[in-house]
Design an enzyme around this catalytic site. Structure first.
Site, PDB file in Angstrom:
ATOM      1  CE  LYS A  20      95.033 -27.335  19.643  1.00  0.00           C
ATOM      2  NZ  LYS A  20      96.023 -28.353  19.301  1.00  0.00           N
ATOM      3  CB  CYS A  28      96.701 -34.583  25.089  1.00  0.00           C
ATOM      4  SG  CYS A  28      98.384 -34.126  24.727  1.00  0.00           S
ATOM      5  CG  HIS A  71      93.491 -31.909  24.710  1.00  0.00           C
ATOM      6  ND1 HIS A  71      94.307 -31.393  25.686  1.00  0.00           N
ATOM      7  CD2 HIS A  71      94.269 -32.069  23.619  1.00  0.00           C
ATOM      8  CE1 HIS A  71      95.529 -31.248  25.194  1.00  0.00           C
ATOM      9  NE2 HIS A  71      95.534 -31.648  23.936  1.00  0.00           N
ATOM     10  CG  ASP A 115      88.579 -27.653  24.473  1.00  0.00           C
ATOM     11  OD1 ASP A 115      88.915 -26.846  23.587  1.00  0.00           O
ATOM     12  OD2 ASP A 115      89.311 -28.574  24.864  1.00  0.00           O
ATOM     13  CD  GLN A 149      91.546 -30.044  17.416  1.00  0.00           C
ATOM     14  OE1 GLN A 149      91.547 -29.798  16.214  1.00  0.00           O
ATOM     15  NE2 GLN A 149      92.669 -30.203  18.102  1.00  0.00           N
TER      16      GLN A 149
HETATM   17  N1  PLP Z   1      91.542 -28.946  23.739  1.00  0.00           N
HETATM   18  C1  PLP Z   1      91.584 -29.608  22.580  1.00  0.00           C
HETATM   19  C2  PLP Z   1      90.307 -30.223  22.054  1.00  0.00           C
HETATM   20  C3  PLP Z   1      92.774 -29.732  21.882  1.00  0.00           C
HETATM   21  O1  PLP Z   1      92.807 -30.401  20.728  1.00  0.00           O
HETATM   22  C4  PLP Z   1      93.938 -29.132  22.418  1.00  0.00           C
HETATM   23  C5  PLP Z   1      95.223 -29.278  21.734  1.00  0.00           C
HETATM   24  O2  PLP Z   1      95.440 -30.212  20.978  1.00  0.00           O
HETATM   25  C6  PLP Z   1      93.847 -28.430  23.609  1.00  0.00           C
HETATM   26  C7  PLP Z   1      92.633 -28.360  24.255  1.00  0.00           C
HETATM   27  C8  PLP Z   1      95.030 -27.750  24.218  1.00  0.00           C
HETATM   28  O3  PLP Z   1      95.405 -26.657  23.430  1.00  0.00           O
HETATM   29  P1  PLP Z   1      96.727 -25.843  23.749  1.00  0.00           P
HETATM   30  O4  PLP Z   1      97.839 -26.854  23.816  1.00  0.00           O
HETATM   31  O5  PLP Z   1      96.847 -24.924  22.587  1.00  0.00           O
HETATM   32  O6  PLP Z   1      96.527 -25.142  25.038  1.00  0.00           O
END
Ligand code: PLP
Length: 407
Positions: A225, A365, A122, A199, A202
């Site tokens: 999430k 993204c 992401h 990260d 998900q």
């Molecule tokens: N990392 C992953 C794998 C994501 O799916 C997302 C959001 O869709 C993020 C990071 C960013 O999360 P946030 O917008 O809650 O900071």
């Protein structure tokens, strides 16, 4: 529908909604998901019972708010199997946590150092490292993907060397549901004393996590999430590493002594939580992970695999549809992206919205992955613990109808 899933569904008031006379079929859980009653009640209890700032006042409400906030930290620590709650830092989300790391870990990065990220990240776990490399004259190395968008770890040894300082990868792709081999990445990173940042945005909603077993040095995720409120997230770091991490933001709540000559900071993790934290949200997150820890995960995983199996069998009946990423079985998350020839994802999403099927169409993204797959955008269906066969039926019927209309 099994009794387990009915019991889970009954806890989400928002699932009573209908749109255009259709019951809601929410399949955009990878973007954000809903809060169960117990989380909503917990936030209401804070707001109406003991709303106060934390770690400051000595009055009754302040003490109760501080206890609830610290108890949420302990719940998060249990959910991710942190060694100690002091390893958990509350942030405003995954993005904030990665940026915090990119600045604080980044202080020790020098010109010529290397940071390894993957092509399935992401943007939140890509751009902060790219910008760090730019600031410091370091090199951004990329783990490539194959033609299906699956990470190709076959040349890992050529991507990691003694100049590699940080390896930042996702535990699960928000586009394809792929779960990379973190064991392999942890081993390769640690062989050259690089830090592994994972990260977990998900992965966390899909069952308890063991950050120690993963071999992560730092682990980040968002509350919204994983059935908690928006505006809160977590930065976990291994005790010794977290205590060495330089402060990122300065202000109230993180200092021991301030004089015109200089400032001495707290030695605890609160040193990394400058200012008033997202208190109600963190308390909600604590409740959400307590709730997640009570769920019957074996039943839920079986149910998810069954829904994915239906998609594996029935999506190919749509001509020109290509599922991206790994096969719809095995160790992966119920996040499914597909491309349909001659049908733009935004059109698909718009048409399915008429039937109250909420999907996501776009680049998610994850533009480096979109480029590697040679697509501008995909349509994505992402499942939560409350989704059912009725959601899959509505998705499939809606897709057939949309494709007939668009072609
Ligand atoms: N990392 C992953 C794998 C994501 O799916 C997302 C959001 O869709 C993020 C990071 C960013 O999360 P946030 O917008 O809650 O900071």
């Amino acid at each position: 529908m099994s009794k387990t899933i009915t019991r889970v569904r009954d806890q989400f008031p928002i699932l009573q909604r209908s749109i255009n006379g259709h019951p809601l079929h929410y399949l955009d859980n990878a973007a954000t998901t809903f809060c169960p009653d117990t989380v909503l009640d917990k936030v209401y209890e804070f707001e109406t019972g003991y709303r106060a700032n934390v770690a400051r006042g000595v009055h009754r409400l302040a003490a109760e708010a501080t206890d609830a906030y610290e108890s949420a930290r302990a719940s998060v620590a249990r959910y991710i199997n942190a060694f100690d709650p002091s390893e958990v830092v509350f942030t405003s989300g995954t993005t904030a946590a990665v940026n915090q790391l990119a600045y604080s870990l980044g202080e020790s990065i020098a010109a010529g150092d290397e940071i390894l990220v993957s092509m399935i990240e992401h943007h939140s776990n890509f751009v902060p490292w790219q910008m760090l490399c730019k600031r410091k004259g370091a090199k951004l190395q990329l783990i490539p993907v194959d033609e299906n968008g699956v990470l190709d770890l076959s040349n890992l040894s050529s991507l990691i060397n003694e100049r590699t300082r940080i390896v930042a990868v996702t535990q699960a792709s928000n586009v394809t549901g792929e779960m990379p081999d973190l064991g392999l990445l942890a081993q390769a990173a640690h062989q050259v004393e690089a830090k592994l940042v994972v990260d977990g945005a998900q992965a966390v909603p899909h069952g308890p996590v063991d950050v120690q077993a993963l071999g992560a040095d730092f682990y980040v995720f968002s509350g919204h999430k994983c059935y908690a409120p928006t505006g809160v997230g977590v930065l976990w770091g291994k005790g010794a590493l977290l205590s060495e991490l330089p402060e990122f933001m300065y202000g109230g709540g993180m200092v021991e002594r301030v004089t015109p000559a200089g400032t001495r900071f707290l030695e605890t993790n609160q040193r990394l939580e400058a200012g008033t934290p997202p208190i109600a949200q963190a308390i909600g997150l604590g409740e959400a992970v307590e709730w997640l820890m009570m769920l019957p995960w074996v039943d839920i995983k079986t149910h998810e695999a069954k829904l994915l199996g239906r998609l594996a069998n029935e999506l190919p009946s749509i001509a020109g549809l290509r599922v991206l990423g790994p096969a719809l079985e095995g160790a992966r998350l119920p996040i499914v992206s597909f491309d349909i020839e001659d049908c733009h994802p935004h059109d698909i999403c718009h048409l399915l919205d008429q039937r109250a099927v909420a999907l996501r169409g776009g680049h998610h993204c994850a533009q480096p992955l979109m480029d590697a797959l040679d697509v501008m955008a995909t349509t994505r269906a992402s499942f939560a613990v409350f989704n059912t066969d009725a959601d899959v039926d509505a998705l499939l019927e809606g897709l057939h109808e949309a494709v007939d209309f668009l072609r």
